[in-house]
Design a protein around this motif. Structure first.
Motif, PDB file in Angstrom:
ATOM      1  N   TYR A 153       0.745  -1.094   0.153  1.00  0.00           N
ATOM      2  CA  TYR A 153      -0.074  -0.207  -0.142  1.00  0.00           C
ATOM      3  C   TYR A 153       0.832   1.145   0.289  1.00  0.00           C
ATOM      4  N   CYS A 184      -5.769  10.592  -3.358  1.00  0.00           N
ATOM      5  CA  CYS A 184      -5.248   9.860  -1.812  1.00  0.00           C
ATOM      6  C   CYS A 184      -4.224   9.188  -2.849  1.00  0.00           C
ATOM      7  N   THR A 185      -5.103   7.477  -3.237  1.00  0.00           N
ATOM      8  CA  THR A 185      -4.523   7.288  -3.861  1.00  0.00           C
ATOM      9  C   THR A 185      -3.991   7.640  -5.283  1.00  0.00           C
ATOM     10  N   GLY A 212     -10.432   6.529  -5.362  1.00  0.00           N
ATOM     11  CA  GLY A 212     -11.496   7.033  -4.976  1.00  0.00           C
ATOM     12  C   GLY A 212     -11.872   8.113  -4.530  1.00  0.00           C
ATOM     13  N   GLU A 261     -14.982  10.717  -5.798  1.00  0.00           N
ATOM     14  CA  GLU A 261     -16.001  10.959  -4.400  1.00  0.00           C
ATOM     15  C   GLU A 261     -16.007  12.465  -5.629  1.00  0.00           C
ATOM     16  N   THR A 305     -10.602  12.387   2.057  1.00  0.00           N
ATOM     17  CA  THR A 305     -11.224  12.437   1.109  1.00  0.00           C
ATOM     18  C   THR A 305     -12.727  12.889   0.989  1.00  0.00           C
ATOM     19  N   ASN A 306     -13.721  12.632   1.866  1.00  0.00           N
ATOM     20  CA  ASN A 306     -15.073  13.609   1.823  1.00  0.00           C
ATOM     21  C   ASN A 306     -14.674  14.252   1.808  1.00  0.00           C
ATOM     22  N   THR A 346     -16.380   4.408   9.068  1.00  0.00           N
ATOM     23  CA  THR A 346     -14.924   3.849   9.032  1.00  0.00           C
ATOM     24  C   THR A 346     -14.788   3.516  10.865  1.00  0.00           C
ATOM     25  N   ASP A 396     -19.682   6.619   0.217  1.00  0.00           N
ATOM     26  CA  ASP A 396     -18.135   5.753  -0.200  1.00  0.00           C
ATOM     27  C   ASP A 396     -18.007   4.306   0.258  1.00  0.00           C
ATOM     28  N   ALA A 448     -15.868   2.517  -0.865  1.00  0.00           N
ATOM     29  CA  ALA A 448     -14.193   1.739  -0.105  1.00  0.00           C
ATOM     30  C   ALA A 448     -14.679   0.690   0.645  1.00  0.00           C
ATOM     31  N   ASN A 449     -15.460   0.167   1.832  1.00  0.00           N
ATOM     32  CA  ASN A 449     -15.895  -0.496   2.276  1.00  0.00           C
ATOM     33  C   ASN A 449     -16.934  -1.470   1.702  1.00  0.00           C
ATOM     34  N   ASN A 466     -14.281   0.727  -5.386  1.00  0.00           N
ATOM     35  CA  ASN A 466     -12.314   1.297  -4.718  1.00  0.00           C
ATOM     36  C   ASN A 466     -12.245  -0.244  -5.207  1.00  0.00           C
ATOM     37  N   HIS A 524      -9.457  -1.126  -6.466  1.00  0.00           N
ATOM     38  CA  HIS A 524      -8.244  -1.635  -6.047  1.00  0.00           C
ATOM     39  C   HIS A 524      -8.336  -2.435  -4.507  1.00  0.00           C
TER      40      HIS A 524
HETATM   41  C1  LIG Z   1     -13.086   5.070   3.177  1.00  0.00           C
HETATM   42  C2  LIG Z   1     -12.440   5.711   2.306  1.00  0.00           C
HETATM   43  N1  LIG Z   1     -12.854   6.553   1.078  1.00  0.00           N
HETATM   44  C3  LIG Z   1     -11.839   6.622   0.569  1.00  0.00           C
HETATM   45  C4  LIG Z   1     -10.635   6.511   0.470  1.00  0.00           C
HETATM   46  C5  LIG Z   1     -10.709   7.452  -1.165  1.00  0.00           C
HETATM   47  O1  LIG Z   1      -9.788   6.767  -2.162  1.00  0.00           O
HETATM   48  P1  LIG Z   1      -8.833   6.267  -2.855  1.00  0.00           P
HETATM   49  O2  LIG Z   1      -6.951   6.101  -1.475  1.00  0.00           O
HETATM   50  O3  LIG Z   1      -8.799   5.950  -4.035  1.00  0.00           O
HETATM   51  O4  LIG Z   1      -8.921   7.487  -3.629  1.00  0.00           O
HETATM   52  C6  LIG Z   1     -10.009   5.519   1.081  1.00  0.00           C
HETATM   53  C7  LIG Z   1      -9.148   5.494   1.103  1.00  0.00           C
HETATM   54  O5  LIG Z   1      -7.788   5.551   0.679  1.00  0.00           O
HETATM   55  C8  LIG Z   1     -11.550   4.900   2.064  1.00  0.00           C
HETATM   56  O6  LIG Z   1     -10.831   4.163   3.260  1.00  0.00           O
END
Ligand SMILES: Cc1ncc(COP(=O)(O)O)c(C=O)c1O
Lengths: 449, 499
Positions: free
Chosen positions: A98, A328-329, B137, B141, B172-173, B218, B243, B245-246, B267, B269
Motif C-alpha cells: 500500500y 489520496c491513491t 476513490g 467522490e 478525501t470526503n 470507518t 463512499d 470503499a468498504n 474502489n 483497488h
Molecule cells: C473510506 C475511504 N474512502 C475513500 C478513500 C479514498 O480512495 P482513494 O485512495 O482510492 O482515492 C479511502 C482510501 O484511501 C477510504 O478508505
C-alpha cells in the motif's frame, strides 16, 4: 480459491464470536436489504476458464504490436519498453504494497519515489516533483487549482493555451465549470504562436499554461510568454512531453513555475488509455501549495539514511476540507515504471530515443509531404515526434483505407478543431522503421491514385 | 548529512560516466537538422548498467512489506491477496498494446470488457448507471459531487451547495466536496457509532445538496438507521452519496441501490482485488440511480448495434458533466477487476464478504479484553481499537504499530478515524487464515503485556526490521526532496565507491 477457511475453522471462529451461523454476523443489516434477489452475474469460472475468456476478448482487438502499424499518438505513444521494467513492476513486494505510511517497512517504495522525484526534477529543470498524480489531464487541473490557491483566490483566472491536449482542456472545464476559478482558453487561429496568449494575461491571472510540444507537435521558444506572465505577477506553467525534454530545453530553464506532464512515454504501456502517470513539478517556494504526496530524506534511529512522506499537512488525511487537493491513491506503480525506465536509459539512452523519434518523424514528414495533395500544415515550426499533415480529403476516409492495409493512421483533428478539416496528426516513434514509413507513403500514393 | 549510514545507494551514487543500461538501434533514416536554439545542454540523469538497475530495485523491493510477504491488516485499505492471474490478463497483448484512440471497430474486445464490467458493477451495487472513468476513490467522490451539483442545477436548484459529511469520514470526503466548491458541514457520530440523526436532520434544509456517507462507516459499523438517514436527506431534496470503499463488508449480501443511495463510488483497488501498487494506480468507478444516469462523465460504453456479438461503442450521457480525465479510466485495472469478478461469481463474492466479516469479528472478540474497543458491537469488515491504556501512560498507538513490525505484521491504520483516540483500525480481509489471525492475536497480546512490563521495547521499536524508527520531523525541517538538494553529493559518492 483465495479464501482459506475450512468448515471446521469457520465453526470454531463462530463459536469464539458467540454466534451460531454466518448469517448472524449480518444481523445489523435491516432484513429487507439483506440477500437481494439473484444478482445477474455469470457463474464462477476457474482460472483456466477465465484465462480463456479474457484471451478471447483480448484477441478481439487489433493491437499495435501484432496487427497494426501505429502512426497514432495524440497523447498516448507506442514506445519500446525494455524488459527490465516489467520484471521490476512484477515484484510482489512493490505491487502488492500500500501507500508507504509506515516508513520502516516501506523503504523500497519510498527510496524509489525519491529517485523518481529527483529524475523528474532533473528532466523538467524544476526543484520539486510530487510522487505522481493520475494522468496528464488531472495534472493540468491540479495546476489550475494550485495557482488559484497560491494567490488565495484573488487571481481567479487561468489562461490556458488552446493547443493543450483537448481532453486535458475538457477535464479542466469539467473540474471548474461552476466554481470561482475562471478558465480562459482563448480562441486563437491555429497558426498562432504562444505569444498570442500574452494579451489575455492581466492582474487577475494566476496561471498561464502552454503545451511543449503542443497538441500539434510544435515546439516554440516559450521565454517571451514566461516573461510576460511573470511581469503581470502570474505563474507560468508548462504541459510537457517528458521524452521531448531529453532533447529540448527544460522548462525550468526558461522560468516555468510548474511543469506537468503525461508520463506515459516513459516506459508505460498504451493499455487503452490507462493507467498512465501524472507528473507534477514546481519550485520549492511553492511546495506548500502543491497537491499530492512528497517524499523527503531523513535518518532512522540507527543513523541510516531513509526516506519518508513529508509535508503531509497539505494533504486530505490531515487537512480534510482545507487540503490542497483530494488526491489520496495516486499512480505510484506507474511512477516506478518511469523511474526504472529513466534509470535504465539514463543520460545517454533517453537522449538516444528522443533523437530516434526526432529523426524518424522528420524523415516521415518530408517523405509524406512529397505525396501529391499532402503537405505539412506548419512547415516552418520545429517539432518533436508528431506533426500535422494536410490531406486532400477527409481524414476519416484516408484512415479507413489505411486500416484496410493494417495501418493505424493519424489523429483526425477535425474532431476538435473544425477549421482543421482534412488535417491529420501523425506520431512517429522509435518503433517505426524507414520501411514502415515507405509503406505508409506507398499506401497513401495508392489511395491518391 | 554525509554522516548518514547508507544501506542502499541512490542511482546517482551508482552512476559512472559512460555506463549504459540499454541500447537502441542506429537510426535508419537520414539525420534531420536540430533547432539549435531550443536544445538543452545537459541531461543530468544517472548512468548505470542493466545489472545495476536490477540489483538496485530488487534490493529495494526487499525493504517493503507487502501482501505477498505478510499479513497487512491496514484498516480501510482492504489489503486482500491480489490474484496472479489478474496480472497476466492485464498484460495480454490485446489489452496492453491497444491505443485509446483506435477506431472502435478495432477494439471491440476492450469495449466489451468495459461494457460487462459496467454491467456487473451495476448489478453488484443495484444501481443502473456506471462510469469507469474515475482514477481512484477520491476521484470518484469528486465526480459524484459534480454529478450531484449538475443534477440540482438541472432542477433549477442552484442554491443547493451544502454537503454533509460525518466526523468519522475519510479525509478525501470533505476534501473532494470542498474541491468542487461545495460548503462542507461536519455531522457528529452518536454513542453507537452511527451518524447523529438529530444533528443530521437539523442540517436538512433547502441548501442541502447531499450527504456523503460511508457504509459500513470507518468504524466498520453498519449504519443502523440507514433507512431513516436516507429518507431524511431525500425529504429535504438532497441526494445520498455512498463512499463504497468498504463494500467488502456486504458484497453479494446487500446493495446500495436497495438502500436508496443515489450515487456511490467503488474502489476496485480494494474490494475487487486489484493491487495497490505501493500507492496506486486505483480505479474508482461511480454508479448512479436512474435519475442521475444522464449526468455521468463520458464517454461510457454501450451497445450501439444489436447483433451476435453486438457492436460496442462509446456514447455520451445526455447531460454529462464532461470528462474527468483523459481517455476512459484505468483500463489495465478494469481488466484485473473483471477477471476477479468472473472467477468469483455471485456465490464467491458473497463468500468474500462473509469471511471478511468473520475474520474481523473474530479478531475483535479475541482482542476486546486486551484493547479497549470504544464502539464494541457486531462489526463488518473491520473494527477500531484504542492503542492506549491508563496503566501504560507513555504508550501510543504508534508504538504498538512499530512493535508489530517486529512480528512480521504490517500495522493497522493509525489515527483514523479521528473520533477514536489513538486509533488502531484493523481490517484483516477474507484472504487470511485463522492461523495468521491467531499469530496476530498472540502478538497483540504480547505487546499489551510489554506495554506494562517493558514499555521501552515498544518505544524503541521496531528492532527486527532493516530500518529503525524514522525521524519525520527532520525530513520536514530539512526538506531534502531530490538528490539535487544535497550540497555534498560528491562527498557521498566517495562513500559509495569505497563500499
Ligand atoms: C473510506 C475511504 N474512502 C475513500 C478513500 C479514498 O480512495 P482513494 O485512495 O482510492 O482515492 C479511502 C482510501 O484511501 C477510504 O478508505
Amino acid at each position: 480459491m483465495f479464501v482459506p477457511h475450512t468448515p471446521e475453522e469457520i465453526q470454531e471462529m463462530l463459536r469464539a464470536i458467540g454466534v451460531e451461523k454466518i448469517e448472524d454476523l449480518f444481523a445489523d443489516i435491516p432484513e429487507k436489504f439483506r440477500h437481494p434477489k439473484q444478482i445477474d452475474l455469470p457463474p464462477p469460472m476457474t482460472e483456466m476458464e477465465v484465462a480463456e475468456e479474457l484471451q478471447h476478448l483480448a484477441e478481439a482487438n487489433d493491437n499495435v504490436r501484432d496487427h497494426l502499424l501505429c502512426f497514432l499518438g495524440a497523447g498516448a505513444y507506442y514506445h519500446y519498453i525494455p524488459s527490465v521494467i516489467d520484471h521490476i513492476l512484477r515484484r510482489g513486494e512493490f505491487y502488492t504494497a500500500y501507500t508507504p505510511y509506515q516508513p520502516e517497512i516501506s523503504q523500497g517504495t519510498l527510496h524509489a519515489i525519491f529517485e523518481f522525484q529527483s529524475m523528474v526534477a532533473a528532466l523538467t529543470g524544476m526543484e520539486v516533483a510530487n510522487a505522481s498524480l493520475y494522468d496528464g489531464a488531472t495534472a493540468v487541473a491540479e495546476a489550475v487549482n494550485m495557482a488559484y490557491h497560491v494567490f488565495r483566490g484573488k487571481r481567479p483566472k487561468s489562461v490556458l493555451s488552446p493547443f493543450i491536449h483537448p481532453q486535458y482542456l475538457a477535464t479542466v472545464r469539467t473540474y471548474y465549470e461552476h466554481s470561482d476559478r475562471e478558465v480562459v482558453v482563448p480562441d486563437l487561429p491555429v497558426e498562432a504562436s504562444p505569444e498570442a496568449l500574452i494579451e489575455f494575461i492581466d492582474d487577475r491571472t494566476s496561471l498561464v499554461m502552454v503545451a511543449y510540444p503542443d497538441f500539434f507537435g510544435r515546439l516554440y521558444d516559450l521565454q517571451a510568454v514566461a516573461d510576460a506572465a511573470h511581469e503581470k505577477g502570474a505563474l507560468f506553467g508548462v504541459v510537457a512531453n517528458p521524452l521531448a525534454l531529453a532533447l529540448f530545453k527544460a522548462p525550468g530553464e526558461y522560468g516555468a513555475d510548474m511543469v506537468v506532464a503525461e508520463g506515459q512515454p516513459l516506459g508505460i504501456p498504451l493499455s487503452f488509455g490507462g493507467p498512465y502517470l501524472g507528473i507534477f513539478t514546481t519550485r520549492k517556494k511553492l511546495v506548500h501549495k502543491m497537491a499530492g504526496r512528497l517524499i523527503g530524506e531523513s535518518v532512522d534511529s540507527r543513523g541510516q539514511r531513509v526516506y519518508v512522506m513529508t509535508l503531509s499537512a497539505r494533504e486530505q488525511h490531515i487537512r480534510r476540507a482545507r487540503a490542497t487537493s483530494n488526491i489520496c491513491t495516486n499512480n505510484a506503480l506507474m511512477a516506478l515504471a518511469a523511474t526504472v525506465y529513466m534509470a535504465l536509459l539514463g543520460k545517454e539512452g533517453l537522449r538516444e530515443v528522443a533523437l530516434l523519434n526526432y529523426h524518424k518523424a522528420h524523415y516521415a514528414a518530408q517523405r509524406l509531404s512529397q505525396i501529391q495533395g499532402f503537405e505539412l500544415a506548419f512547415p516552418d515550426v520545429p517539432f518533436f515526434n508528431e506533426f500535422v499533415l494536410k490531406t486532400p480529403s477527409s481524414v476519416k476516409d484516408i484512415n479507413d483505407f489505411l486500416l484496410d492495409h493494417d495501418i493505424l493512421g493519424g489523429y483526425d483533428l477535425s474532431q476538435d478543431f473544425p477549421q482543421l478539416d482534412r488535417h491529420m496528426l501523425l506520431a512517429v516513434t522509435e518503433m517505426i522503421s524507414r520501411d514502415d514509413i515507405e509503406f505508409l507513403a506507398e499506401v497513401l500514393e495508392e489511395w491518391v491514385a | 548529512m554525509s554522516e548518514k549510514k547508507i544501506r542502499e545507494p541512490l542511482l546517482i551514487e551508482l552512476s559512472i560516466p559512460g555506463r549504459r543500461g540499454v541500447r537502441f538501434p542506429e537510426p535508419d533514416v537520414p539525420q534531420a537538422q536540430l533547432p539549435e536554439h531550443l536544445l538543452r545542454e545537459d541531461l543530468p540523469l544517472p548512468e548505470v548498467s542493466e545489472v545495476d538497475v536490477i540489483r538496485h530495485f530488487t534490493r529495494l523491493s526487499q525493504y517493503n512489506h507487502a501482501v505477498d510477504t505478510g499479513f497487512y491488516p491496514l484498516g480501510s485499505c482492504t489489503m486482500k491477496y491480489n490474484p496472479k492471474i489478474n496480472e497476466d490478463m492485464a498484460r495480454l497483448p490485446g489489452f496492453a498494446y491497444i491505443h485509446p484512440l483506435q477506431p472502435e471497430e478495432t477494439v471491440q474486445g476492450a469495449l466489451a470488457l468495459m461494457y460487462h464490467l459496467q454491467k456487473y458493477l451495476a448489478e453488484i451495487v443495484g444501481m443502473p448507471g456506471v462510469s469507469l472513468q474515475p482514477a481512484a476513490g477520491a476521484h470518484g467522490e469528486f465526480t459524484g459531487i459534480l454529478i450531484m451539483r449538475a443534477y440540482h442545477r438541472d432542477q433549477g436548484e442552484h442554491q443547493r451547495n451544502k454537503v454533509l459529511v460525518p466526523d468519522s469520514a475519510h479525509g478525501t470526503n470533505p476534501a473532494s466536496s470542498a474541491m468542487s466548491g461545495m460548503r462542507v458541514v461536519e455531522i457528529p457520530s452518536d454513542e453507537r457509532g452511527n451518524i447523529d440523526l438529530v444533528a443530521l436532520k437539523k442540517e436538512c434544509d433547502e441548501t442541502l445538496a447531499g450527504l456523503m456517507i460511508t457504509n459500513p462507516n470507518t468504524l466498520g459499523l453498519f449504519e443502523e438507521h440507514i433507512e431513516e438517514v436516507v429518507n431524511a436527506v431525500h425529504e429535504a431534496g438532497g441526494l445520498v452519496y455512498g463512499d463504497g470503499a468498504n463494500l467488502n463488508a456486504f458484497l453479494g449480501i446487500a446493495r446500495f441501490g436497495d438502500m436508496g443511495f443515489d450515487i456511490v463510488h467503488l474502489n476496485l483497488h480494494k474490494t475487487f482485488s486489484t493491487p495497490h501498487g505501493g500507492g496506486g494506480p486505483g480505479s474508482g468507478p461511480v454508479a448512479v440511480a436512474e435519475h442521475l444516469k444522464d449526468f455521468l462523465p463520458g464517454p461510457i460504453v454501450d451497445i450501439v448495434e444489436e447483433g451476435d456479438p453486438p457492436t460496442y461503442g462509446f456514447v455520451w450521457p445526455k447531460k454529462s458533466i464532461g470528462r474527468v480525465k483523459a481517455f476512459y479510466g484505468h483500463f489495465g485495472v478494469m481488466v484485473r477487476a473483471l477477471t476477479y469478478i468472473l472467477m468469483m461469481g455471485q456465490e464467491g463474492l458473497r463468500k468474500v464478504a462473509e469471511m471478511a466479516v468473520l475474520n474481523a469479528n473474530y479478531l475483535r472478540v479475541m482482542l476486546q479484553d486486551t484493547y479497549h474497543i470504544p464502539y464494541n458491537r457486531l462489526c463488518k469488515h473491520e473494527f477500531v481499537a484504542e492503542g492506549r491504556w491508563p496503566d501504560a501512560p507513555d504508550i501510543k498507538a504508534l508504538d504498538i504499530s512499530k512493535r508489530l513490525m517486529d512480528f512480521g505484521f504490517h500495522p493497522p491504520t493509525n489515527y483514523f478515524p479521528l473520533i477514536v483516540k489513538e486509533a488502531l483500525m484493523i481490517e484483516p480481509t477474507e484472504t487470511e487464515s485463522k492461523a495468521t489471525l491467531d499469530a496476530f492475536i498472540a502478538a497483540m497480546k504480547q505487546i499489551a503485556r510489554e506495554a506494562r512490563e517493558n514499555p521501552e521495547v515498544l518505544k524503541t521499536a521496531p528492532h527486527n526490521t532493516p530500518f529503525g524508527r524514522v525521524d519525520e520531523v527532520k525530513a520536514a525541517r530539512e526538506l531534502i526532496l531530490t538528490w539535487h538538494d544535497w550540497s555534498t553529493v560528491d562527498s557521498r559518492r566517495s562513500i559509495v565507491d569505497s563500499r
